[in-house]
Design a protein around this motif. Sequence first.
Motif, PDB file in Angstrom:
ATOM      1  N   SER A   9       0.830  -1.189  -0.001  1.00 22.43           N
ATOM      2  CA  SER A   9      -0.062   0.122   0.176  1.00 22.43           C
ATOM      3  C   SER A   9       0.758   1.253  -0.207  1.00 22.43           C
ATOM      4  CB  SER A   9      -1.013  -0.274   1.040  1.00 22.43           C
ATOM      5  OG  SER A   9      -1.373   0.990   1.103  1.00 22.43           O
ATOM      6  N   LEU A  10       1.585   1.105   1.128  1.00 20.86           N
ATOM      7  CA  LEU A  10       2.580   2.282   0.905  1.00 20.86           C
ATOM      8  C   LEU A  10       3.281   2.649  -0.524  1.00 20.86           C
ATOM      9  CD1 LEU A  10       3.683   4.711   2.619  1.00 20.86           C
ATOM     10  CD2 LEU A  10       5.421   3.550   3.407  1.00 20.86           C
ATOM     11  N   GLN A  11       3.913   1.651  -0.835  1.00 13.03           N
ATOM     12  CA  GLN A  11       4.579   1.485  -1.851  1.00 13.03           C
ATOM     13  C   GLN A  11       3.850   2.266  -3.072  1.00 13.03           C
ATOM     14  OE1 GLN A  11       5.760  -2.569  -2.896  1.00 13.03           O
ATOM     15  NE2 GLN A  11       8.117  -2.501  -2.393  1.00 13.03           N
ATOM     16  N   ARG A  12       2.469   1.815  -4.012  1.00  9.13           N
ATOM     17  CA  ARG A  12       1.520   2.334  -4.292  1.00  9.13           C
ATOM     18  C   ARG A  12       1.385   3.708  -4.123  1.00  9.13           C
ATOM     19  NH1 ARG A  12      -2.033  -1.521  -3.741  1.00  9.13           N
ATOM     20  NH2 ARG A  12      -3.260  -0.192  -1.965  1.00  9.13           N
ATOM     21  N   SER A  13       1.240   4.068  -2.687  1.00 10.45           N
ATOM     22  CA  SER A  13       0.483   5.867  -2.662  1.00 10.45           C
ATOM     23  C   SER A  13       1.879   6.220  -3.153  1.00 10.45           C
ATOM     24  CB  SER A  13       0.774   6.046  -1.367  1.00 10.45           C
ATOM     25  OG  SER A  13      -0.824   4.760  -0.773  1.00 10.45           O
ATOM     26  N   LYS A  14       3.420   6.387  -2.714  1.00 14.38           N
ATOM     27  CA  LYS A  14       3.929   6.261  -3.338  1.00 14.38           C
ATOM     28  C   LYS A  14       4.696   7.013  -4.519  1.00 14.38           C
ATOM     29  CE  LYS A  14       8.073   6.231   0.723  1.00 14.38           C
ATOM     30  NZ  LYS A  14       8.830   5.953   0.938  1.00 14.38           N
ATOM     31  N   GLY A  55      -0.045  23.214  -8.513  1.00 15.77           N
ATOM     32  CA  GLY A  55      -0.013  22.028  -8.473  1.00 15.77           C
ATOM     33  C   GLY A  55       1.462  21.326  -8.348  1.00 15.77           C
ATOM     34  N   VAL A  56       2.034  21.812  -8.591  1.00 15.64           N
ATOM     35  CA  VAL A  56       3.168  21.092  -8.719  1.00 15.64           C
ATOM     36  C   VAL A  56       3.753  22.095  -7.605  1.00 15.64           C
ATOM     37  CG1 VAL A  56       5.812  22.382  -9.057  1.00 15.64           C
ATOM     38  CG2 VAL A  56       4.422  21.913 -10.908  1.00 15.64           C
ATOM     39  N   VAL A  57       3.294  23.688  -6.576  1.00 11.56           N
ATOM     40  CA  VAL A  57       4.126  23.667  -5.663  1.00 11.56           C
ATOM     41  C   VAL A  57       2.866  23.075  -3.965  1.00 11.56           C
ATOM     42  CG1 VAL A  57       3.482  25.911  -3.599  1.00 11.56           C
ATOM     43  CG2 VAL A  57       4.344  26.208  -6.117  1.00 11.56           C
ATOM     44  N   GLY A  58       1.774  22.360  -4.872  1.00 14.25           N
ATOM     45  CA  GLY A  58       0.575  22.077  -3.532  1.00 14.25           C
ATOM     46  C   GLY A  58       1.784  20.684  -3.214  1.00 14.25           C
ATOM     47  N   GLY A  59       2.006  20.015  -4.658  1.00 14.84           N
ATOM     48  CA  GLY A  59       2.590  18.459  -4.956  1.00 14.84           C
ATOM     49  C   GLY A  59       4.276  19.073  -3.226  1.00 14.84           C
ATOM     50  N   LEU A  60       4.962  19.709  -4.030  1.00 18.47           N
ATOM     51  CA  LEU A  60       5.970  20.057  -3.306  1.00 18.47           C
ATOM     52  C   LEU A  60       5.365  20.179  -1.758  1.00 18.47           C
ATOM     53  CD1 LEU A  60       8.149  21.641  -5.785  1.00 18.47           C
ATOM     54  CD2 LEU A  60       8.622  19.252  -5.491  1.00 18.47           C
ATOM     55  N   ALA A  61       5.327  21.161  -1.404  1.00 14.01           N
ATOM     56  CA  ALA A  61       4.863  21.050  -0.326  1.00 14.01           C
ATOM     57  C   ALA A  61       4.330  20.076   0.679  1.00 14.01           C
ATOM     58  CB  ALA A  61       3.735  22.395  -0.324  1.00 14.01           C
ATOM     59  N   ILE A  66       4.796  16.040   4.097  1.00 13.29           N
ATOM     60  CA  ILE A  66       5.472  14.426   5.105  1.00 13.29           C
ATOM     61  C   ILE A  66       6.487  14.532   5.566  1.00 13.29           C
ATOM     62  CG2 ILE A  66       4.796  12.393   4.356  1.00 13.29           C
ATOM     63  CD1 ILE A  66       2.215  13.426   2.944  1.00 13.29           C
ATOM     64  N   THR A  67       7.233  14.262   4.308  1.00 12.88           N
ATOM     65  CA  THR A  67       8.832  14.005   4.596  1.00 12.88           C
ATOM     66  C   THR A  67       9.287  14.247   6.189  1.00 12.88           C
ATOM     67  OG1 THR A  67       9.400  14.384   2.405  1.00 12.88           O
ATOM     68  CG2 THR A  67      11.274  13.495   3.963  1.00 12.88           C
ATOM     69  N   MET A 406      -1.058   9.374  -0.564  1.00 15.04           N
ATOM     70  CA  MET A 406      -1.880  10.031  -1.041  1.00 15.04           C
ATOM     71  C   MET A 406      -2.517  11.840  -0.999  1.00 15.04           C
ATOM     72  SD  MET A 406      -2.715   7.153  -3.062  1.00 15.04           S
ATOM     73  CE  MET A 406      -4.129   8.383  -3.741  1.00 15.04           C
ATOM     74  N   ILE A 407      -1.667  12.339   0.075  1.00 13.66           N
ATOM     75  CA  ILE A 407      -2.466  13.441   0.698  1.00 13.66           C
ATOM     76  C   ILE A 407      -1.339  14.326  -0.291  1.00 13.66           C
ATOM     77  CG2 ILE A 407      -1.704  15.303   1.880  1.00 13.66           C
ATOM     78  CD1 ILE A 407      -2.352  13.800   4.025  1.00 13.66           C
ATOM     79  N   ARG A 408      -0.088  13.657  -1.574  1.00  9.56           N
ATOM     80  CA  ARG A 408       0.484  14.276  -2.292  1.00  9.56           C
ATOM     81  C   ARG A 408      -0.196  14.679  -3.539  1.00  9.56           C
ATOM     82  NH1 ARG A 408       5.729  10.933  -2.008  1.00  9.56           N
ATOM     83  NH2 ARG A 408       6.580  12.666  -3.822  1.00  9.56           N
TER      84      ARG A 408
END
Length: 433
Positions: A9-14, A55-61, A66-67, A406-408
Amino acid sequence: MQTESISPSLQRSKRFATIALVAAVLTWLVLMAAAKLLPEYVWLLQILMLSAEAGVVGGLADWYAITVLFRNPFGRLPIPKFLRDHTEIIPRNKARIAESMGRFVQENFLSPQIVQRSLDSTDLSLAAGRWLANPQNNVQVTQVIQQTVPKIFEFVGQEQIAGFIQNNSVQWVKNTQINTLASEMLRAVLDNDFHQDVLQRGLDVAHAWMTSHPEETRELTRTLFKEMGVWKLAKGASWIGINVQQRSIDSVIQRVEAMLADPDHPWRLKIEAIGHDWMLQLADNDSEASQRLNETKDALLDSPQVLNFISGAVVILCDAIKADLQKPDSGIAENLRIAIQQVGENIISNASVRELLNNRLSGIAVDLSDQYSEKVIRFISERIHEWDSTEMINKIENEVGGDLHMIRVNGVVVGACIGLVLGVIRAAVEHLI
């Protein structure tokens, strides 16, 4: 230390999150190139470009947010202290997390109030009775007993174990003053009139046997007279018409019938008085009766013949039980199954017994929660403290990392939508002005 593998599940989400971010970046780059090549559509391309940028900013943020929960994304880069202090949030706060988790378990699961409230709303004895009365369940219990008891007997039957148990048991009994135990047993019997029930039953059996077996009774009295040395005298009395033997039998029967008919018969009262006297004497450790009882107990335990007899009897009994339990059609196992089922059915049908059991079980559970909840909480906290930070991160990330990553994806999509709306608004404002 064995590293925990990443869950599917984690691999798929990443993978989904990475694809979404890369797609947003590529879209942004393509749109910038298209704006140069298609100047007549630049207004539309700028709207789409703003959506891709958002979208790029939201994904990176979201990736950064999360990291930093689990690790430091900057590595060895020289960054300001206020940024570095807010990375590796979970490993840095491991002690506080351990304490919070322990306190949460205590307050929500193990506190006496919670346990009491939970048990008050649950009829544990009824549930246990239904479980035991279920044929499938009592068969399972019986099978467990059939499998376990022979193994226990084999273990304790080993020479070293058997000798250890015997020596310690003998020493324990020697160190125990059994007069106090005997006194309390007599007290329980006398206080509950058990002795009267036993005496009544014994008199019934004796009277029935003597009246229905006259020949055996006469033979018994004949043997008794011979042992007492008065048989010849009794036989001589019969020559002058006095049947001493029959008169003795009739007298005994009359005495038994009198005791059966009269609960306050002098002999009954005498037996009860003797019992009370023994009880009082045995309650005194210094009394002659107590000393004689303990001396007799020690003498028996010091006798190799007695110990060998007891050991042999125990071995024979255990072997017999083990042999029977190992049979497919074990009689002991079937009797146990029936007894277990009957216990369950009796619990179900007896509301007063269930109430007593529930009160008792509730009291025990509340006492245990009060005494051991702190130890359980301390164990949980200490176990979390002992976790390696990497191990703890892997465990937590495997459990909730799939949803977090998945939040990413959501960050890319939501950011793109927000950017699209802002681009439309900007274009509308520029057109109006």
